[in-house]
Design a protein around this motif. Sequence first.
Motif, PDB file in Angstrom:
ATOM      1  N   VAL A 154       1.871  -8.323   3.253  1.00  0.00           N
ATOM      2  CA  VAL A 154       1.253  -7.005   3.081  1.00  0.00           C
ATOM      3  C   VAL A 154       2.161  -5.962   3.728  1.00  0.00           C
ATOM      4  CG1 VAL A 154      -0.743  -5.543   3.566  1.00  0.00           C
ATOM      5  CG2 VAL A 154      -1.066  -7.974   3.032  1.00  0.00           C
ATOM      6  N   PHE A 201      -0.310   3.056   9.095  1.00  0.00           N
ATOM      7  CA  PHE A 201      -0.310   1.595   9.228  1.00  0.00           C
ATOM      8  C   PHE A 201       0.378   1.201  10.530  1.00  0.00           C
ATOM      9  CE2 PHE A 201       0.010   2.725   4.751  1.00  0.00           C
ATOM     10  CZ  PHE A 201      -1.104   2.087   4.227  1.00  0.00           C
ATOM     11  N   GLY A 203       2.831  -1.805   4.441  1.00  0.00           N
ATOM     12  CA  GLY A 203       2.317  -0.445   4.483  1.00  0.00           C
ATOM     13  C   GLY A 203       3.455   0.548   4.341  1.00  0.00           C
ATOM     14  N   MET A 227      -4.055  -7.377   6.646  1.00  0.00           N
ATOM     15  CA  MET A 227      -3.026  -8.415   6.608  1.00  0.00           C
ATOM     16  C   MET A 227      -3.492  -9.634   5.825  1.00  0.00           C
ATOM     17  SD  MET A 227      -1.222  -8.363  10.369  1.00  0.00           S
ATOM     18  CE  MET A 227      -0.118  -9.700   9.959  1.00  0.00           C
ATOM     19  N   CYS A 272      -0.807  -4.765   8.630  1.00  0.00           N
ATOM     20  CA  CYS A 272       0.212  -5.169   7.658  1.00  0.00           C
ATOM     21  C   CYS A 272       1.323  -5.911   8.391  1.00  0.00           C
ATOM     22  CB  CYS A 272       0.766  -3.958   6.905  1.00  0.00           C
ATOM     23  SG  CYS A 272       1.582  -2.739   7.962  1.00  0.00           S
ATOM     24  N   ASP A 291       0.859  -1.184   0.000  1.00  0.00           N
ATOM     25  CA  ASP A 291       0.000   0.000   0.000  1.00  0.00           C
ATOM     26  C   ASP A 291       0.896   1.235   0.000  1.00  0.00           C
ATOM     27  OD1 ASP A 291      -1.721   2.140   0.546  1.00  0.00           O
ATOM     28  OD2 ASP A 291      -3.133   0.835   1.596  1.00  0.00           O
ATOM     29  N   SER A 333      -6.381  -1.467   3.584  1.00  0.00           N
ATOM     30  CA  SER A 333      -5.496  -2.631   3.487  1.00  0.00           C
ATOM     31  C   SER A 333      -5.554  -3.469   4.756  1.00  0.00           C
ATOM     32  CB  SER A 333      -4.054  -2.182   3.228  1.00  0.00           C
ATOM     33  OG  SER A 333      -3.932  -1.639   1.935  1.00  0.00           O
ATOM     34  N   ASN A 372      -4.747   4.516   6.588  1.00  0.00           N
ATOM     35  CA  ASN A 372      -5.020   3.263   5.907  1.00  0.00           C
ATOM     36  C   ASN A 372      -6.424   3.319   5.304  1.00  0.00           C
ATOM     37  OD1 ASN A 372      -5.453   0.640   5.066  1.00  0.00           O
ATOM     38  ND2 ASN A 372      -4.829  -0.308   6.980  1.00  0.00           N
TER      39      ASN A 372
END
Length: 266
Positions: A117, A124, A119, A111, A130, A99, A109, A106
Motif C-alpha cells: 500500500v 499518510f 500513499g 496497510m 501505508c 492512494d 487507506s 487519508n
Amino acid sequence: MEKVLIKGAGDLATGIACRLHRCGFSVAMTEIAVPTTVRRTVAFSRAVYEGNALVEDIEGVLCRNTKEIDNTVNQNKVAVIVDPSCETLKSWRPDIVVDAILAKVNLGSKMSDADIVIGVGPGFTAGEDCHVVVETKRGHNLGRCIWEGSAFPNTGVPGMIGGYDKERIIRAASDGIFTGAVKIGTLVKKGDVVGHSGENPIYAEVGGVVRGLLQDGVAVTEGMKSGDIDPRGVVEHCWTISDKATAIGGGVLEGIFHIKQKRGVR
C-alpha cells in the motif's frame, strides 16, 4: 500480471498509472462521479465523461464492474470505474493499492488493504497506514520514497513554474456552473477571459498556455481551482504527462520494487 488499484484518476494518478502499465502491471483506477481534474487531456478521469480517454499511447476505458475491469486490463488498457467508496478493493482484490486521491488527508487507506500500500503526498504516515509514502512537493525531494514519516505538509501554495505560483491557477470568480471561454492549448495574455462561473467572467492572471480547464457544466464554488496556465507557453506540453507526474510515478515504481526486493519476491 500483478494487479494495481489506484485511488483517483487525475493527472498525477494517471502519470503513475502509465508508468506502471508500461512496466507490465494490470491497472485499474477509481474515480468520483463528477471528476474535477483540470489537466484532463492527460488524465484518465476524462473517461468518466467520455467513455474512454487516450493519454499518450495508453487508453483508459470506463468500466461498470469487476468483469469489465478484467476484460479491459486483458486488452492491455487501463480500467476506470466510478467508485468513490472503493468497493472495487473487495471485489477485484488487487496486489497493490496506490492512494493518489491527493486529498491531503487519508480518506481510509490501510496497510491491510493489499500486500503493498502506497500513499501519495501528505496525509499518510509510512509504517502506520501505508508501507511507503511518495513525495509530491516540487523541489529536491519530488518523487522520493519516504520509509519513515510523512510527506511535506500541504502549504496551499502551488509549485513555482516559469517564475509564477498562485497566479498561474485559474479560479472560479463565484459560485455557479463553470464554462470555458477558451480551449486547452490556447495561448492567452494576462487579463484575457478564460472562462465563466455562472455569468461572472474569470480572467487570466498571467500569460501563457492554458494547460488545464475544468469540464463544462461542473458546479464550482468561489475560489475553486478551475484551470491552469503554464507561463512557459509550450503548447505541446498540454498533451503529455508532466515532469511532476512522471517523477511521482517513478517513486511509486521504486517503492514497489524495493519492497519486493526486501521480501525476496521477484
